[in-house]
Structures are given as C-alpha cells and as structure tokens.
Enzyme design. Structure first.
Site, PDB file in Angstrom:
ATOM      1  N   GLU A  78      18.624  17.459 -70.208  1.00 59.45           N
ATOM      2  CA  GLU A  78      19.653  17.400 -71.094  1.00 59.45           C
ATOM      3  C   GLU A  78      18.934  17.899 -72.362  1.00 59.45           C
ATOM      4  O   GLU A  78      17.623  18.222 -72.317  1.00 59.45           O
ATOM      5  CB  GLU A  78      19.945  15.928 -71.530  1.00 59.45           C
ATOM      6  CG  GLU A  78      18.766  14.992 -71.732  1.00 59.45           C
ATOM      7  CD  GLU A  78      18.993  13.689 -72.626  1.00 59.45           C
ATOM      8  OE1 GLU A  78      19.172  13.688 -73.809  1.00 59.45           O
ATOM      9  OE2 GLU A  78      19.069  12.636 -71.974  1.00 59.45           O
ATOM     10  N   LYS A  86      18.781   2.194 -71.514  1.00 60.10           N
ATOM     11  CA  LYS A  86      17.886   1.825 -72.710  1.00 60.10           C
ATOM     12  C   LYS A  86      18.199   0.290 -73.094  1.00 60.10           C
ATOM     13  O   LYS A  86      19.108  -0.406 -73.123  1.00 60.10           O
ATOM     14  CB  LYS A  86      18.088   2.542 -73.879  1.00 60.10           C
ATOM     15  CG  LYS A  86      18.284   4.232 -73.695  1.00 60.10           C
ATOM     16  CD  LYS A  86      18.646   5.080 -75.036  1.00 60.10           C
ATOM     17  CE  LYS A  86      18.380   6.409 -74.853  1.00 60.10           C
ATOM     18  NZ  LYS A  86      19.525   6.735 -73.883  1.00 60.10           N
TER      19      LYS A  86
END
Length: 306
Positions: free
Chosen positions: A27, A162
């Site tokens: 990414e 996360k």
C-alpha cells in the site's frame, strides 16, 4: 469493463505476472500518511527490498495523476513521500473522482486490494487492517477494508486489526461476511503492536505453503472475497500491552473530545499514540510491516508453485 484504460502495470510487475512469478502488492498510505519524510520513503524502499530478498517482486500501489499504478518507480515513491498528507487518502468511494480529476491518491487496504485484483496480484502485505471502531454501535464507523475483504479475492497479510479498534466486533463483522481469519502460527488474534488480544481467530496455519493452499482452494471454489492472515509482530518488537492500551485509551478519549471521526480517526489516533509512547509505537509499526512483507513474499511464491 476495460480497466486497462486507467491502469498502469509497471514493466517488472507485468513481466513477473506473465511469467507466473510471485508478486506482492504494497500500500501507499503508509508512505504519505504513515510517517514523516524522509523516513517514509526509506521505509517504503526497505519493504520493497525485503520482498525481493524473500523471493518475490514488489508492486507498491497508488494513484498518480489520475492513473491507477500497480508498481511504482523509486521516483514515484519519493514523490508521494515528499507530498505527504497533501496526497488524498483514497478509499473505494474516491477512485472514480480522483481518476476523473487526474489527481493523486495514496491507497488504503481497500484500494490496494482493488487495484491489485485488477492487475492480477493475489497477495498483499500491509501493517494492520481497519475494522469496527470503538463506539460503532452509535457512530456506525466501520472501515471499508472489511467490506473489501468480503468482495475482492486478494489475500491480505497483516499484524491483525489495529488495536485502536473494537477487535471483538471486527471479528464478528468478518465472520458475518464470510471472511476467513487465519492466525499464522497462532490461534489468537494479534493486536498490531502486541502479539495477544484475548480473541481467537478462525484457524491456525503454520507455513506459507499451508496459507497458499488454503487460498488456492478458496479461489478455485469461486468465492468472491479475500482471506485475512494475521501475522504476530516479532516478540522482540512487541510492546507492553499495559503501556500501549493506556496510550490507546488516552488517544481515543482525546479524539472523542475533539469530535474527530471518519477517515481522520485512524491517522489522529496513530499520531497521538506515537507521541504518548515517545515513538516506540512507530518503531514497532515499521518492524511488523517488514515481518509481513517477508511472509507475503514466501506465500506468493508458494501460491505460484501450486
């Protein structure tokens, strides 16, 4: 759909795909929004080098001047790094407008998956995926990453969701949408900065070959979605759960007090946590990305060997 009208596949990446060689998607949000220049560029180039050393071709993905890019040059990575947060953070909803305007976009997990699938890349390494935010029962704040995992046939290798998120609800959402969550060498969901979360994943697999076989079968079955592989951060870089969880709680409380929401939430929280931990969280973040890149390259190679 003629995606080639908007998609540029770098020659090295195109050659590897045509020859049946392993390719790993990477990414670009981590470059523009993840850390300051020049550390962002150095980290991105190091991740690419690790993919090469581990036997695959890296394909960093972005939108540059309205073109979908599967594979960036060193100059393009430098450009994204210098532009930093001036670059649009591009999710699925943004792609058409960015292309139409000839604008730049740093790809999230969602858009990296989309462009990787367009190019024929099956394996993607990232840091952590988005998920269901804390308090989502009232805010409805759920990352587009989860929807993309349900629809786009790309294996995403990460260090878990996360830990700023509601991990339990994130797993429930993925289960509802039929996305298999695999623990690499573990049955416990890693929590990004730490190896443990208290939540169980669907399956434990222990080798890149096992990961590749499972995903190959899923593709052959014609299932539409992807597969989420959660790879724990190496022990030596794992943070103390009490320290990181205290920092997360402080950051979440501040975000709520300031009315921060939507796609601004994650960058704010990660930056705040970095400040609270004196930079330790950023060091851990970089190391877990390196670790995921190694596993992704080995898994891509195993997938090509089937």
């Amino acid at each position: 759909m003629n995606v080639n009208r908007y998609l540029d596949i770098a020659p090295e990446v195109a050659g590897a795909l045509a020859a049946g060689k392993p390719v790993v998607a990477l990414e670009s949000t981590i470059i523009s929004h993840g850390m300051p220049y020049p550390q962002n560029v150095e980290t991105a180039l190091k991740v690419e080098a690790i993919v090469r050393e581990s036997g695959a071709v890296p394909a960093t993905i972005a939108v540059i001047k309205g073109r979908l890019k599967a594979g960036l040059s060193a100059e393009e990575i430098e450009y994204l790094g210098k532009e930093g947060t001036k670059v649009n953070k591009a999710s699925r909803r943004d792609l058409a407008v960015l292309i139409a305007k000839g604008a730049d976009g740093a790809t999230t997990v969602t858009t990296t998956m989309i462009i990787a699938a367009m190019a024929g890349i099956r394996v993607f390494a990232t840091g952590g995926v988005g998920g269901v935010h804390r308090g989502a029962e009232t805010t409805m704040d759920v990352s587009a990453d989860l929807e993309e995992l349900a629809h786009t046939p790309v294996m995403v290798i990460c260090a878990g969701a996360k830990s700023i998120l509601d991990l339990g609800l994130t797993l429930e959402y993925l289960e509802t949408h039929g996305v298999p969550v695999i623990g690499y060498g573990t049955k416990e969901l890693p929590a990004f900065y730490t190896r443990k979360s208290g939540f169980q994943v669907d399956y434990r697999l222990d080798t890149p070959e096992e990961l590749a076989k499972a995903f190959s079968v899923q593709l052959e079955l014609g299932f539409p979605g992807g597969m989420l592989v959660t790879n724990p951060i190496p022990e030596e870089y794992s943070m103390d759960p009490d320290v990181i969880n205290k920092a997360i709680d402080e950051a979440v409380a501040e975000a709520k007090a300031k009315g921060i929401h939507g796609k601004e939430t994650t960058p704010f929280l990660l930056a705040k946590i970095k400040d609270i931990t004196g930079g330790d969280s950023l060091d851990s973040n970089i190391q877990l990305v390196f670790n995921n890149a190694r596993l992704a390259a080995k898994t891509a190679a195993a997938l090509c060997a089937l």
